[in-house]
Design an enzyme around this catalytic site. Structure first.
Site, PDB file in Angstrom:
ATOM      1  N   LEU A 178       0.814  -1.221   0.000  1.00 31.32           N
ATOM      2  CA  LEU A 178       0.000   0.000   0.000  1.00 31.32           C
ATOM      3  C   LEU A 178       0.842   1.265   0.000  1.00 31.32           C
ATOM      4  O   LEU A 178       0.345   2.339   0.345  1.00 31.32           O
ATOM      5  CB  LEU A 178      -0.951   0.007   1.200  1.00 31.32           C
ATOM      6  CG  LEU A 178      -2.043  -1.070   1.193  1.00 31.32           C
ATOM      7  CD1 LEU A 178      -2.852  -1.008   2.473  1.00 31.32           C
ATOM      8  CD2 LEU A 178      -2.951  -0.925  -0.018  1.00 31.32           C
ATOM      9  N   CYS A 197       3.338  -1.482   8.882  1.00 35.96           N
ATOM     10  CA  CYS A 197       1.914  -1.173   8.670  1.00 35.96           C
ATOM     11  C   CYS A 197       1.088  -2.446   8.517  1.00 35.96           C
ATOM     12  O   CYS A 197       0.037  -2.597   9.140  1.00 35.96           O
ATOM     13  CB  CYS A 197       1.759  -0.289   7.445  1.00 35.96           C
ATOM     14  SG  CYS A 197       2.606   1.316   7.598  1.00 35.96           S
ATOM     15  N   HIS A 198       1.567  -3.382   7.674  1.00 37.50           N
ATOM     16  CA  HIS A 198       0.804  -4.609   7.431  1.00 37.50           C
ATOM     17  C   HIS A 198       1.668  -5.853   7.530  1.00 37.50           C
ATOM     18  O   HIS A 198       1.224  -6.936   7.153  1.00 37.50           O
ATOM     19  CB  HIS A 198       0.118  -4.542   6.047  1.00 37.50           C
ATOM     20  CG  HIS A 198      -0.799  -3.367   5.904  1.00 37.50           C
ATOM     21  ND1 HIS A 198      -0.382  -2.172   5.383  1.00 37.50           N
ATOM     22  CD2 HIS A 198      -2.121  -3.205   6.235  1.00 37.50           C
ATOM     23  CE1 HIS A 198      -1.391  -1.310   5.372  1.00 37.50           C
ATOM     24  NE2 HIS A 198      -2.459  -1.923   5.896  1.00 37.50           N
ATOM     25  N   GLY A 199       2.908  -5.701   7.977  1.00 39.26           N
ATOM     26  CA  GLY A 199       3.743  -6.852   8.264  1.00 39.26           C
ATOM     27  C   GLY A 199       4.383  -7.501   7.061  1.00 39.26           C
ATOM     28  O   GLY A 199       4.430  -8.738   6.978  1.00 39.26           O
ATOM     29  N   PRO A 230       1.769  -9.417   3.121  1.00 44.14           N
ATOM     30  CA  PRO A 230       0.798  -9.216   2.026  1.00 44.14           C
ATOM     31  C   PRO A 230       1.382  -8.573   0.764  1.00 44.14           C
ATOM     32  O   PRO A 230       0.694  -8.530  -0.261  1.00 44.14           O
ATOM     33  CB  PRO A 230      -0.254  -8.297   2.668  1.00 44.14           C
ATOM     34  CG  PRO A 230       0.508  -7.510   3.680  1.00 44.14           C
ATOM     35  CD  PRO A 230       1.576  -8.436   4.220  1.00 44.14           C
TER      36      PRO A 230
END
Length: 268
Positions: free
Chosen positions: A214, A232-234, A247
């Site tokens: 992202l 943020c999202h690993g 991701p």
């Protein structure tokens, strides 16, 4: 009583001339006799006549099927001479205009060709000016490239620079990191790439610090694989900038760069 039928016997008429003493004011006018010109009898055919006068010539035409026309030609009016404005090939009045078509066609073709070439150059200049107006300004072009001195980056460290509004990661890898990344099985990677495909010199890794998930900015020298980590999202990246966990679908982007010499790096 008088009867209507007998009234004529009582009516009589008489006349008498009485003299007068009035005298005339002047003698009586004597009208002389004039000869009357008879109108000539015209046949039912058209005719014309012409008569010269001191100022010109009068021409009259008439007939049963021709309306009467009276023309007066001035002989003191001269026709202007346009010879200076005429082409040489049509100066003579007995020369047909079709005889000069070739020269006129050549002139027409020449004018059309010259106009076409001029219009093409004008269009090119207009398009070039329009495209140039949409190109980047001088201050933007100045940031299109960045020059970095590599001797300022110690081995095992990762330095962040700003390039075109994005973070730029430059990592001076150790021999151990190079060996580790080159032994990774490409078949186990989500976005398969060899380490040598992502570097020009094994000790220098140049990638954009933008997470491919992202658009977050990862942290250098962090994560499960010792490369980069996006909290943020690993998403976890290795020391070659390849996605290993999380991701993110793709590896970190490698920008265009060159090494003008052993101690200088130019990105862009």
């Amino acid at each position: 009583m008088i009867k209507p039928g007998n009234i004529s016997q009582f009516i009589k008429a008489s006349s008498q001339v009485v003299g007068s003493n009035i005298k005339p004011l002047g003698p009586a006018a004597v009208i002389s006799k004039r000869e009357v010109t008879k109108t000539p009898v015209l046949l039912l055919t058209s005719y014309s006549m012409s008569q010269r006068t001191p100022t010109g010539r009068v021409s009259i035409s008439s007939g049963p099927t021709t309306p009467t026309q009276v023309r007066f030609a001035h002989t003191d009016i001269t026709v202007p001479d346009f010879s200076d404005y005429r082409r040489d090939d049509v100066q003579k009045p007995n020369v047909r205009s079709s005889d000069s078509e070739d020269s006129r066609k050549n002139f027409t073709y020449l004018m059309v060709g010259a106009s076409t070439i001029g219009g093409a150059y004008a269009s090119k200049a207009l398009v070039t000016q329009f495209v140039s107006s949409m190109s980047a300004s001088a201050d933007v072009l100045a940031l299109a490239k960045i020059e970095i001195k590599l001797s300022d980056i110690p081995e095992g460290k990762s330095v962040t620079f700003k390039w075109r509004g994005k973070p730029l990661f430059i990592r001076h890898r150790t021999a151990e990191e190079i060996e580790t990344e080159r032994t990774v099985s490409v078949g186990t990677l989500r976005d398969p790439q060899h380490d040598h495909e992502r570097t020009q010199k094994p000790e220098w890794l140049i990638v954009l610090g933008v997470c491919t998930h992202l658009g977050c900015v990862p942290i250098a020298n962090a994560g499960d694989f010792g490369g980069y980590y996006c909290p943020c999202h690993g998403s976890h990246y290795d020391s070659s900038g390849r996605i290993r966990k999380g991701p993110a679908p793709l590896n970190l982007e490698v920008p265009a760069y060159i090494f003008p010499d052993d101690d200088t790096l130019v990105v862009g």
